[in-house]
Design a protein around this motif. Structure first.
Motif, short mmCIF file in Angstrom:
data_model
loop_
_atom_site.label_atom_id
_atom_site.label_comp_id
_atom_site.label_asym_id
_atom_site.label_seq_id
_atom_site.Cartn_x
_atom_site.Cartn_y
_atom_site.Cartn_z
N PRO A 67 7.01 8.64 -13.43
CA PRO A 67 6.59 7.78 -12.32
C PRO A 67 5.06 7.77 -12.23
O PRO A 67 4.41 8.66 -12.76
CB PRO A 67 7.20 8.46 -11.09
CG PRO A 67 7.44 9.87 -11.50
CD PRO A 67 7.69 9.85 -12.98
N GLY A 68 4.50 6.75 -11.57
CA GLY A 68 3.05 6.66 -11.44
C GLY A 68 2.62 5.22 -11.27
O GLY A 68 3.42 4.30 -11.40
N VAL A 69 1.33 5.03 -11.01
CA VAL A 69 0.83 3.69 -10.73
C VAL A 69 0.94 2.79 -11.97
O VAL A 69 1.27 1.61 -11.86
CB VAL A 69 -0.64 3.74 -10.26
CG1 VAL A 69 -1.18 2.35 -10.05
CG2 VAL A 69 -0.75 4.55 -8.99
N GLY A 70 0.67 3.35 -13.15
CA GLY A 70 0.73 2.56 -14.37
C GLY A 70 2.13 2.02 -14.60
O GLY A 70 2.33 0.84 -14.87
N LYS A 71 3.11 2.90 -14.49
CA LYS A 71 4.51 2.51 -14.65
C LYS A 71 4.88 1.46 -13.61
O LYS A 71 5.59 0.50 -13.89
CB LYS A 71 5.39 3.76 -14.51
CG LYS A 71 6.84 3.55 -14.80
CD LYS A 71 7.14 3.91 -16.24
CE LYS A 71 8.62 3.97 -16.54
NZ LYS A 71 9.37 2.79 -16.15
N LEU A 72 4.37 1.68 -12.39
CA LEU A 72 4.64 0.76 -11.28
C LEU A 72 4.16 -0.65 -11.62
O LEU A 72 4.92 -1.62 -11.49
CB LEU A 72 3.91 1.27 -10.03
CG LEU A 72 4.13 0.50 -8.73
CD1 LEU A 72 5.49 0.81 -8.18
CD2 LEU A 72 3.05 0.85 -7.72
N SER A 99 -5.48 5.30 -19.97
CA SER A 99 -4.60 6.09 -20.83
C SER A 99 -3.35 6.51 -20.07
O SER A 99 -2.27 6.61 -20.65
CB SER A 99 -5.32 7.34 -21.33
OG SER A 99 -6.61 7.02 -21.77
N ALA A 100 -3.52 6.76 -18.76
CA ALA A 100 -2.38 7.22 -17.96
C ALA A 100 -1.27 6.18 -17.93
O ALA A 100 -0.09 6.53 -17.92
CB ALA A 100 -2.84 7.55 -16.54
N VAL A 101 -1.67 4.88 -17.93
CA VAL A 101 -0.66 3.82 -17.93
C VAL A 101 0.27 4.00 -19.14
O VAL A 101 1.50 3.99 -19.01
CB VAL A 101 -1.32 2.43 -17.98
CG1 VAL A 101 -0.28 1.34 -18.11
CG2 VAL A 101 -2.17 2.21 -16.74
N PHE A 102 -0.35 4.19 -20.32
CA PHE A 102 0.45 4.36 -21.54
C PHE A 102 1.28 5.64 -21.48
O PHE A 102 2.46 5.64 -21.83
CB PHE A 102 -0.46 4.40 -22.76
CG PHE A 102 -1.03 3.07 -23.11
CD1 PHE A 102 -0.24 2.07 -23.64
CD2 PHE A 102 -2.37 2.79 -22.91
CE1 PHE A 102 -0.75 0.84 -23.96
CE2 PHE A 102 -2.90 1.56 -23.24
CZ PHE A 102 -2.09 0.58 -23.76
N ALA A 103 0.63 6.73 -21.05
CA ALA A 103 1.35 8.01 -21.01
C ALA A 103 2.56 7.91 -20.09
O ALA A 103 3.63 8.41 -20.40
CB ALA A 103 0.41 9.12 -20.55
N LEU A 159 0.83 -1.20 0.00
CA LEU A 159 0.00 0.00 0.00
C LEU A 159 0.87 1.26 0.00
O LEU A 159 0.60 2.22 -0.71
CB LEU A 159 -0.93 0.00 1.22
CG LEU A 159 -2.03 1.07 1.17
CD1 LEU A 159 -2.96 0.83 0.01
CD2 LEU A 159 -2.79 1.12 2.49
N ASP A 160 1.96 1.23 0.81
CA ASP A 160 2.86 2.39 0.86
C ASP A 160 3.44 2.69 -0.51
O ASP A 160 3.49 3.84 -0.95
CB ASP A 160 4.01 2.13 1.84
CG ASP A 160 3.52 2.12 3.28
OD1 ASP A 160 2.29 2.28 3.47
OD2 ASP A 160 4.34 1.96 4.20
N VAL A 161 3.92 1.62 -1.18
CA VAL A 161 4.55 1.80 -2.49
C VAL A 161 3.55 2.38 -3.47
O VAL A 161 3.86 3.31 -4.23
CB VAL A 161 5.09 0.45 -3.01
CG1 VAL A 161 5.76 0.63 -4.36
CG2 VAL A 161 6.07 -0.15 -2.01
N VAL A 162 2.31 1.84 -3.46
CA VAL A 162 1.30 2.31 -4.40
C VAL A 162 0.93 3.76 -4.10
O VAL A 162 0.86 4.60 -5.01
CB VAL A 162 0.04 1.41 -4.37
CG1 VAL A 162 -1.04 1.98 -5.27
CG2 VAL A 162 0.40 0.00 -4.79
N LEU A 163 0.69 4.06 -2.82
CA LEU A 163 0.27 5.42 -2.46
C LEU A 163 1.35 6.45 -2.77
O LEU A 163 1.07 7.61 -3.04
CB LEU A 163 -0.11 5.49 -0.98
CG LEU A 163 -1.41 4.74 -0.62
CD1 LEU A 163 -1.74 4.93 0.85
CD2 LEU A 163 -2.56 5.19 -1.50
N GLU A 164 2.61 5.99 -2.73
CA GLU A 164 3.72 6.87 -3.07
C GLU A 164 3.66 7.30 -4.53
O GLU A 164 3.98 8.42 -4.89
CB GLU A 164 5.01 6.06 -2.83
CG GLU A 164 6.25 6.83 -2.58
CD GLU A 164 7.35 5.84 -2.27
OE1 GLU A 164 7.51 5.50 -1.09
OE2 GLU A 164 8.04 5.39 -3.22
N GLN A 165 3.21 6.36 -5.41
CA GLN A 165 3.17 6.64 -6.85
C GLN A 165 1.86 7.29 -7.27
O GLN A 165 1.78 7.91 -8.32
CB GLN A 165 3.35 5.34 -7.64
CG GLN A 165 4.67 4.64 -7.39
CD GLN A 165 5.83 5.45 -7.89
OE1 GLN A 165 5.76 6.08 -8.95
NE2 GLN A 165 6.91 5.48 -7.13
#
Lengths: 314, 293
Positions: free
Chosen positions: A263-268, A252-256, A88-94
């Motif tokens: 950085p972001g959840v999609g990239k994660l 779309s954010a995953v692709f962007a 959860l920490d890792v996800v909330l960070e992104q």
């Protein structure tokens, strides 16, 4: 209203529970032993066994599911395989990076979509109206990752107006905004079309309304009627549309994020899949699903509050 | 008597002909149709249109710019991009056709069950459909591929999971609307079996709007295939796919931009083509659906 809100909330809880169940089935079906993945190829059998106990993998399926289920509802999504940090920490960070990106996408779609839709409605049936219609359909059709790559190619590589990668210097808001322009355009461009169509349709409806006719009869300037009295009402359906839109912008954010190396959840999630870090994958998917369900819930509750017909038909 | 209880008349042949002629008069529809035909013909006659093998590696011809010999240039392995684009069209159209057909079949069956079956089953299925739709598409694809591994089948599976809930819901709504109409009540009172009522009386009335909606979803399906292949979650190399060409080009976007252009262009052409065609088809065949979405 309270009755409706409780029922609608119950549906959301049921949907999230079901999503958790499906995710658990997925983890359970993943080929390969998570403990061996976590420890790497050189781990001994005893180390793996200890890891299995630590991860709860030695227990029966239904106990594992119950632990996962109760854990997930209380925010415990397990530990990330590589560093052992709570998922959860890792996800909330992104998450903030992704939310900012989506907010940027919404800004683009609102800033372009509302004026375009308005313009088309005022000039109903004209060439401008038709052009906006075709453009709206076109930007909805083209996938966001193609927009992202072509935007990268044109504005960052060829013209070199804007930076190509990253989220900008931490702490430097101006730099971060500049880095946000292209990715958020890729996220929001399709929604320019949706919003333009929506605003056009509801604007046409509102312009027929009696209070607008009254305003005309009083001889108010057309500009004032359009922007002050018609648009403020015509804009309302757009808000609920955006509630749904944010969920799709997540995709779309995953692709962007991947194209612009942000950085972001999609990239994660993407990186987690490449490194077979499954707890991170399920955790991130679950968090985005909860956000998605929550946004739909909020949108439905707003509509329910404004329109009694929706409440009674539920 | 049998006249009175038969299903409402389906569209006749001449109606269809008139609709097609109207479609051809619409400039936007005609434009969309030509774009779609361009891609279909390119995919079908790929072997005639180019001599290059889409998977043959030619190390001496790496990164050649567009020329008379290589219309769209070559990629990092010296493969002809024009040939890869044409053959990639086959993959895209194959996925679109197969997955749409399967989604339609499953969606119709589930929708009929939900609409015609008992109330508790209906509620349960609606909940399931809503849960399926509550995963953002890309997240669903990413999660699914962790289990199944990247392949064409995974792509088709994702498309089915994305499409079926929507189709089933539409079928369900239509079924509920039709099942209380007089001709169904009449058929029931004459002792027609459930299977017969569903097949003869309800299906034909459900299928028309559904097929139009499904055809409008084709660009979305193609985008899913290309998107997943772009992320390396779809078609495996060396099979040509527009998404994987785009990915090859993305890796080299500064030095050799034509690879990315070659991968993106067919995606733009086909999605625009199907969308323009679908919009026009919808207006021509079924004005009731206007303004949906």
């Amino acid at each position: 209203m309270l009755n409706y809100a409780v029922k609608r909330l119950g549906l959301s809880v049921a949907i999230v529970s079901l999503a958790m169940f499906l995710l658990f089935c997925m983890i359970y079906l993943v080929p390969g032993d998570p403990a061996s993945v976590a420890l790497g190829p050189r781990a001994t059998e005893a180390m793996k066994e200890a890891m299995r106990v630590r991860m709860g993998l030695d227990q029966p399926v239904w106990v594992q599911f119950w632990n996962f289920f109760t854990g997930a509802w209380t925010g415990d999504l397990g530990e990330e395989v590589l560093s052992g940090r709570p998922v959860l920490d890792v996800v909330l960070e992104q998450l903030p990076y992704t939310l900012v990106l989506i907010a940027g996408g919404i800004s683009w779609s609102v800033a372009l979509g509302i004026p375009l839709g308005c313009w088309a409605a005022i000039n109903r049936g004209s060439f401008a109206d038709r052009l906006v219609g075709i453009l709206s359909v076109a930007v909805i059709a083209v996938p966001s990752f193609v927009v992202a790559i072509y935007a990268l190619l044109i504005f960052a590589v060829t013209l070199q107006w804007l930076p190509a990668i990253g989220a900008g210097e931490p702490g430097d808001v101006g730099d971060q905004l500049v880095h946000l322009i292209l990715p958020s355009l890729a996220v929001g461009l399709g929604w320019v079309g949706y919003i333009a169509r929506m605003v056009r349709a509801s604007m046409l409806e509102v312009l027929e309304a009696s209070h607008i006719r009254t305003a005309r009869a009083f001889g108010l300037p057309e500009r004032l009627i359009t922007y002050r009295y018609a648009l403020t009402i015509a804009i309302l359906p757009t808000i609920t549309l955006l509630g749904i839109g944010i969920g799709q912008m997540l995709s779309s954010a995953v692709f962007a994020e991947i194209v612009f190396a942000r950085p972001g959840v999609g990239k994660l999630v993407y990186d987690a899949i490449l490194t077979r870090n499954f707890p991170l994958v399920t955790g991130a998917v679950l968090v985005t699903t909860v956000i998605f369900v929550l946004l739909n819930l909020i949108a439905d509750l707003i509509v329910g509050a404004l329109d009694p017909r929706v409440r009674s038909s539920f | 008597m049998s006249e009175a209880v038969s299903s409402p008349p389906a569209r006749t042949r001449s109606d269809f002909g008139r609709s097609v002629r109207r479609l051809l008069r619409e400039p936007l529809g005609l434009f969309g149709l030509s774009l779609v035909l361009l891609v279909i013909l390119g995919a079908v006659f790929a072997d005639l249109l180019t001599q290059w093998d889409p998977t043959r590696i030619n190390p001496r011809d790496r990164f050649l710019g567009p020329s008379a010999a290589h219309l769209l240039g070559t990629d990092q392995l010296g493969r002809d991009l024009f040939s890869r684009v044409l053959h990639g069209g086959r993959i895209a159209l194959y996925v679109a056709l197969v997955s749409t057909a399967i989604s339609l079949a499953i969606g119709i069956v589930l929708g009929l069950i939900a609409g015609y079956g008992p109330r508790w089953l209906d509620n349960l299925m609606i909940l399931l459909f809503d849960a399926m739709k509550s995963f953002p598409t890309v997240m669903l694809a990413l999660a699914l591929v962790t289990i199944t591994g990247p392949s064409l089948t995974s792509v088709i599976l994702v498309v089915i999971l994305v499409n079926v809930p929507g189709y089933a819901r539409i079928v369900r709504t239509q079924t509920i609307a039709i099942k209380s109409s007089e001709f169904v009540t009449a058929a029931q009172s004459m002792g027609a079996s459930t299977a017969r009522i569903l097949r003869v009386h309800i299906m034909p009335n459900v299928i028309g709007p559904l097929v139009i909606l499904a055809s409008m979803d084709i660009p979305v399906v193609i985008a899913i295939e290309a998107g997943m292949s772009f992320l390396g979650l779809g078609v495996r190399p060396p099979t040509p796919s527009w998404g994987s060409i785009l990915n090859d080009g993305f890796g080299q976007i500064r030095e050799t931009p034509w690879i990315a252009i070659a991968g993106g262009l067919p995606i733009i052409i086909i999605t625009l083509g199907f969308t323009f065609l679908g919009e026009t088809l919808r207006d021509v065949f079924d004005p009731r659906l206007k303004g949906r979405g």
